[in-house]
Write a protein that holds these residues in place. Structure first.
Motif, PDB file in Angstrom:
ATOM      1  N   PRO A 163      21.976 -80.939 -58.624  1.00 31.92           N
ATOM      2  CA  PRO A 163      21.938 -82.264 -58.183  1.00 31.92           C
ATOM      3  C   PRO A 163      21.459 -82.641 -56.633  1.00 31.92           C
ATOM      4  CG  PRO A 163      24.069 -81.870 -59.064  1.00 31.92           C
ATOM      5  CD  PRO A 163      23.569 -80.542 -58.809  1.00 31.92           C
ATOM      6  N   VAL A 164      20.374 -83.483 -56.310  1.00 30.70           N
ATOM      7  CA  VAL A 164      19.615 -83.791 -55.106  1.00 30.70           C
ATOM      8  C   VAL A 164      20.307 -85.014 -54.487  1.00 30.70           C
ATOM      9  CG1 VAL A 164      17.439 -84.190 -54.031  1.00 30.70           C
ATOM     10  CG2 VAL A 164      17.727 -82.546 -56.050  1.00 30.70           C
ATOM     11  N   ASP A 165      20.567 -84.709 -53.117  1.00 29.23           N
ATOM     12  CA  ASP A 165      20.508 -85.895 -52.289  1.00 29.23           C
ATOM     13  C   ASP A 165      19.338 -86.593 -52.093  1.00 29.23           C
ATOM     14  OD1 ASP A 165      21.335 -87.971 -50.487  1.00 29.23           O
ATOM     15  OD2 ASP A 165      22.280 -86.629 -49.111  1.00 29.23           O
ATOM     16  N   PRO A 166      19.033 -87.960 -52.372  1.00 32.76           N
ATOM     17  CA  PRO A 166      17.929 -88.521 -52.242  1.00 32.76           C
ATOM     18  C   PRO A 166      17.468 -88.924 -50.853  1.00 32.76           C
ATOM     19  CG  PRO A 166      18.874 -89.988 -53.377  1.00 32.76           C
ATOM     20  CD  PRO A 166      19.946 -88.861 -53.376  1.00 32.76           C
ATOM     21  N   PHE A 167      18.501 -88.826 -50.141  1.00 28.62           N
ATOM     22  CA  PHE A 167      18.201 -89.364 -48.682  1.00 28.62           C
ATOM     23  C   PHE A 167      18.246 -88.204 -47.788  1.00 28.62           C
ATOM     24  CE2 PHE A 167      20.642 -92.969 -51.016  1.00 28.62           C
ATOM     25  CZ  PHE A 167      19.636 -93.638 -51.051  1.00 28.62           C
ATOM     26  N   ASN A 168      18.497 -86.866 -48.507  1.00 33.18           N
ATOM     27  CA  ASN A 168      18.342 -85.774 -47.635  1.00 33.18           C
ATOM     28  C   ASN A 168      17.950 -84.773 -48.572  1.00 33.18           C
ATOM     29  OD1 ASN A 168      18.364 -83.796 -45.581  1.00 33.18           O
ATOM     30  ND2 ASN A 168      20.563 -83.470 -45.730  1.00 33.18           N
ATOM     31  N   ILE A 169      16.548 -84.756 -48.949  1.00 35.52           N
ATOM     32  CA  ILE A 169      16.057 -83.954 -50.033  1.00 35.52           C
ATOM     33  C   ILE A 169      15.856 -82.408 -49.545  1.00 35.52           C
ATOM     34  CG2 ILE A 169      14.382 -83.640 -51.751  1.00 35.52           C
ATOM     35  CD1 ILE A 169      13.536 -86.452 -51.434  1.00 35.52           C
ATOM     36  N   ASP A 170      16.511 -81.322 -50.360  1.00 35.13           N
ATOM     37  CA  ASP A 170      16.191 -80.086 -50.363  1.00 35.13           C
ATOM     38  C   ASP A 170      14.854 -79.871 -51.110  1.00 35.13           C
ATOM     39  OD1 ASP A 170      15.904 -77.305 -50.768  1.00 35.13           O
ATOM     40  OD2 ASP A 170      17.871 -77.141 -51.421  1.00 35.13           O
ATOM     41  N   LYS A 171      13.810 -79.361 -50.165  1.00 37.62           N
ATOM     42  CA  LYS A 171      12.634 -79.246 -50.526  1.00 37.62           C
ATOM     43  C   LYS A 171      12.300 -78.335 -51.705  1.00 37.62           C
ATOM     44  CE  LYS A 171      10.990 -82.754 -47.922  1.00 37.62           C
ATOM     45  NZ  LYS A 171      10.382 -82.408 -46.693  1.00 37.62           N
ATOM     46  N   ASN A 172      13.362 -77.421 -51.800  1.00 38.20           N
ATOM     47  CA  ASN A 172      13.136 -76.455 -52.819  1.00 38.20           C
ATOM     48  C   ASN A 172      12.735 -77.028 -54.199  1.00 38.20           C
ATOM     49  OD1 ASN A 172      13.206 -73.436 -53.492  1.00 38.20           O
ATOM     50  ND2 ASN A 172      15.121 -74.042 -54.393  1.00 38.20           N
ATOM     51  N   ILE A 173      13.248 -78.054 -54.440  1.00 32.13           N
ATOM     52  CA  ILE A 173      13.270 -78.747 -55.697  1.00 32.13           C
ATOM     53  C   ILE A 173      11.825 -78.763 -56.165  1.00 32.13           C
ATOM     54  CG2 ILE A 173      13.209 -81.056 -54.934  1.00 32.13           C
ATOM     55  CD1 ILE A 173      14.816 -81.925 -57.506  1.00 32.13           C
ATOM     56  N   PHE A 174      10.911 -79.049 -55.162  1.00 37.64           N
ATOM     57  CA  PHE A 174       9.438 -79.302 -55.562  1.00 37.64           C
ATOM     58  C   PHE A 174       8.787 -77.848 -55.756  1.00 37.64           C
ATOM     59  CE2 PHE A 174      10.716 -82.529 -52.470  1.00 37.64           C
ATOM     60  CZ  PHE A 174      10.548 -83.564 -53.486  1.00 37.64           C
ATOM     61  N   VAL A 175       9.465 -76.748 -55.376  1.00 35.02           N
ATOM     62  CA  VAL A 175       8.918 -75.505 -55.788  1.00 35.02           C
ATOM     63  C   VAL A 175       9.251 -75.363 -57.024  1.00 35.02           C
ATOM     64  CG1 VAL A 175       9.085 -73.036 -54.953  1.00 35.02           C
ATOM     65  CG2 VAL A 175       8.964 -74.621 -53.335  1.00 35.02           C
ATOM     66  N   ILE A 176      10.578 -75.412 -57.376  1.00 37.68           N
ATOM     67  CA  ILE A 176      10.983 -75.347 -58.844  1.00 37.68           C
ATOM     68  C   ILE A 176      10.475 -75.942 -59.741  1.00 37.68           C
ATOM     69  CG2 ILE A 176      13.013 -75.496 -60.453  1.00 37.68           C
ATOM     70  CD1 ILE A 176      14.680 -75.295 -57.704  1.00 37.68           C
ATOM     71  N   LEU A 177       9.519 -77.324 -59.586  1.00 40.89           N
ATOM     72  CA  LEU A 177       9.141 -77.941 -60.553  1.00 40.89           C
ATOM     73  C   LEU A 177       7.582 -78.114 -60.376  1.00 40.89           C
ATOM     74  CD1 LEU A 177      11.770 -81.002 -60.236  1.00 40.89           C
ATOM     75  CD2 LEU A 177      11.723 -79.195 -61.875  1.00 40.89           C
ATOM     76  N   LYS A 178       7.102 -77.087 -59.386  1.00 35.75           N
ATOM     77  CA  LYS A 178       5.719 -77.315 -59.164  1.00 35.75           C
ATOM     78  C   LYS A 178       4.753 -77.172 -60.339  1.00 35.75           C
ATOM     79  CE  LYS A 178       5.500 -72.420 -57.992  1.00 35.75           C
ATOM     80  NZ  LYS A 178       4.758 -72.044 -58.903  1.00 35.75           N
ATOM     81  N   ASP A 179       5.092 -76.516 -61.621  1.00 34.31           N
ATOM     82  CA  ASP A 179       4.314 -76.358 -62.727  1.00 34.31           C
ATOM     83  C   ASP A 179       4.544 -77.447 -63.506  1.00 34.31           C
ATOM     84  OD1 ASP A 179       3.314 -73.975 -61.600  1.00 34.31           O
ATOM     85  OD2 ASP A 179       4.830 -72.978 -62.281  1.00 34.31           O
ATOM     86  N   ILE A 180       5.120 -78.400 -63.303  1.00 29.58           N
ATOM     87  CA  ILE A 180       5.442 -79.482 -64.294  1.00 29.58           C
ATOM     88  C   ILE A 180       4.778 -80.869 -63.820  1.00 29.58           C
ATOM     89  CG2 ILE A 180       7.380 -81.126 -65.099  1.00 29.58           C
ATOM     90  CD1 ILE A 180       9.337 -78.805 -64.938  1.00 29.58           C
ATOM     91  N   ASN A 181       4.328 -81.530 -64.822  1.00 28.38           N
ATOM     92  CA  ASN A 181       3.687 -82.841 -64.515  1.00 28.38           C
ATOM     93  C   ASN A 181       4.711 -83.753 -64.577  1.00 28.38           C
ATOM     94  OD1 ASN A 181       2.299 -85.395 -64.521  1.00 28.38           O
ATOM     95  ND2 ASN A 181       0.782 -84.713 -66.192  1.00 28.38           N
ATOM     96  N   ILE A 182       5.457 -84.074 -63.351  1.00 24.76           N
ATOM     97  CA  ILE A 182       6.666 -84.581 -63.058  1.00 24.76           C
ATOM     98  C   ILE A 182       6.499 -86.088 -63.714  1.00 24.76           C
ATOM     99  CG2 ILE A 182       6.521 -85.300 -60.669  1.00 24.76           C
ATOM    100  CD1 ILE A 182       9.580 -83.798 -62.319  1.00 24.76           C
ATOM    101  N   LEU A 183       5.410 -86.716 -63.052  1.00 21.51           N
ATOM    102  CA  LEU A 183       5.192 -88.089 -63.203  1.00 21.51           C
ATOM    103  C   LEU A 183       4.933 -88.538 -64.982  1.00 21.51           C
ATOM    104  CD1 LEU A 183       3.137 -89.418 -60.373  1.00 21.51           C
ATOM    105  CD2 LEU A 183       5.547 -89.704 -60.635  1.00 21.51           C
ATOM    106  N   LYS A 184       4.615 -87.487 -65.698  1.00 24.03           N
ATOM    107  CA  LYS A 184       4.366 -87.776 -67.125  1.00 24.03           C
ATOM    108  C   LYS A 184       5.610 -87.620 -67.753  1.00 24.03           C
ATOM    109  CE  LYS A 184       2.405 -87.809 -71.263  1.00 24.03           C
ATOM    110  NZ  LYS A 184       3.739 -87.226 -72.123  1.00 24.03           N
ATOM    111  N   LEU A 185       6.372 -86.455 -67.159  1.00 18.14           N
ATOM    112  CA  LEU A 185       7.831 -86.463 -67.705  1.00 18.14           C
ATOM    113  C   LEU A 185       8.585 -87.481 -67.514  1.00 18.14           C
ATOM    114  CD1 LEU A 185       8.894 -82.637 -67.473  1.00 18.14           C
ATOM    115  CD2 LEU A 185       8.932 -83.886 -69.413  1.00 18.14           C
ATOM    116  N   PHE A 186       8.438 -87.869 -66.366  1.00 20.23           N
ATOM    117  CA  PHE A 186       9.390 -89.218 -65.807  1.00 20.23           C
ATOM    118  C   PHE A 186       9.132 -90.502 -66.719  1.00 20.23           C
ATOM    119  CE2 PHE A 186      10.363 -92.869 -62.743  1.00 20.23           C
ATOM    120  CZ  PHE A 186      11.527 -92.680 -63.085  1.00 20.23           C
TER     121      PHE A 186
END
Length: 385
Positions: free
Chosen positions: A165-188
């Protein structure tokens, strides 16, 4: 009775066979194993039955499952059925759709008291059931709610990637590394328009969602609120229809009272029923209110806006409220010129990528994939739980 129990056994084995390979990560937060009396509730289609069958399949104890809406049990006392199940050597019973059983709360209370060495888990679609029978069950049964599915869970079910889980007001930037190969806006987009309930795996999401909505209004609510009339059910349906398409997420109380020939107190009561059936989320300004429509009203399930061609601005805010309310108490700003919402003292504005921040601490935008200064992607709220 023997044939009935045998039918339950066959049904349980069939349900075990069809358990999905991946289950909602939220299930792991429900610590039910050592609870003798438990009541699981949540909207239709959020995965209550899957959770319970999975628990049975992985338990060392001998449980039997059945649904109280099974036609073969409609004329049989619940106490008698469960007693016979225990006589067969079962250590526990799991009863789905409990409100369908006649005088269910009296029978469940008696079963719990008369069989102190047995486990009883029950489930239903609304916490109105708790309020109606709370005096009988609150001391005996621990209550667990299963919410609508988060985007974090959707990513896991569709991609096999599980992120903390992620705190949206204090984001751990590692999430963007984990999800870098995903088209996140399409999935959303796929998720918010047709994946907020795990029924998406069965196809025809919007048709199924419409059926679940109709069951909630016309099938479930009359069980919980005996004084509800057919006209009141049609008013609830009208409220949902109006909220889907309206650019302003609220209703005109006086106008609706005149149109439907209702008193204001009755309309406020209907809003209360809808809120506690989790059909809508009412967002109030800070303060105490007995009867209020709040500052804003949203459908609790944001995918309804996408399925029924609703207002995209309301859909954005509905999603923000759905996610934030799982972790915070959400209020509407006293002055909407400042912001849309306040959570934990943080001012939030919700909109597109060109949305002005007003006086908000954070602006949440639905068409950006990474945060920029105090502008947060809407999808990141889906990782709150």
């Amino acid at each position: 009775m023997d044939k009935l129990i045998e039918q339950f056994e066959v049904t349980l084995e069939r349900l075990k066979t069809y358990l999905p390979e991946r289950k909602r990560p939220f299930y792991k937060s429900i610590q039910i194993d050592d609870v003798r009396g438990a009541l699981i509730y949540g909207l239709r289609g959020v995965g209550k039955t899957t959770f319970l069958i999975n628990k049975i399949a992985n338990s060392k104890r001998n449980f039997l499952y059945f649904s109280a809406d099974h036609p073969l049990i409609s004329s049989l006392p619940l106490y008698e059925i469960v007693s016979e199940i225990f006589k067969k050597g079962y250590e526990g019973v799991v009863i789905d759709e409990i409100h369908h059983a006649n005088k269910w709360s009296e029978h469940i209370k008696a079963i719990y008291d008369d069989y102190p060495d047995k486990t009883i888990w029950i489930s239903d679609s609304s916490n109105l059931i708790l309020r109606k029978s709370v005096s009988d069950l609150s001391r005996r049964f621990v209550q667990f709610r299963i919410p609508l599915m988060s985007f974090r869970e959707y990513i896991f079910l569709t991609q096999g990637i599980l992120v903390d889980p992620v705190d949206p007001f204090n984001i751990d930037k590692n999430i963007f590394v984990i999800l870098k190969d995903i088209n996140i806006l399409k999935l959303f987009s796929d998720y918010i328009n047709g994946g907020i309930r795990p029924i998406f795996t069965e196809g025809e999401y919007c048709s199924r969602l419409k059926g679940l909505l109709e069951k909630s209004i016309y099938y479930d609510i009359p069980f919980y609120v005996s004084s509800i009339q057919d006209k009141h059910l049609r008013v609830m349906n009208a409220i949902i229809g109006y909220l889907i398409t309206s650019a302003i997420p609220t209703i005109n109380i006086s106008g609706m009272c005149n149109e439907w020939d209702l008193g204001k107190e009755k309309l406020y009561n209907l809003l209360y029923v809808m809120e506690h059936s989790e059909l809508i989320n009412i967002v109030k300004k800070p303060g105490k209110f007995t009867y209020t429509k709040g500052a804003k009203i949203f459908l609790s399930d944001p995918s309804m806006y996408g399925c029924f061609k609703g207002n995209p601005g309301s859909a954005r805010e509905a999603f923000a409220v759905m996610c934030l309310k799982e972790k915070y108490e959400v209020f509407a700003c006293k002055d909407d010129r400042d912001c849309d919402f306040i959570v934990d003292g943080i001012k939030i504005e919700v909109g597109g990528k060109r949305k002005k921040s007003k006086n908000a601490d954070f602006t949440i935008s639905d068409d950006i994939d990474i945060p920029v200064r105090n502008r947060i992607p809407l999808w990141i709220l889906g990782f709150l739980y």
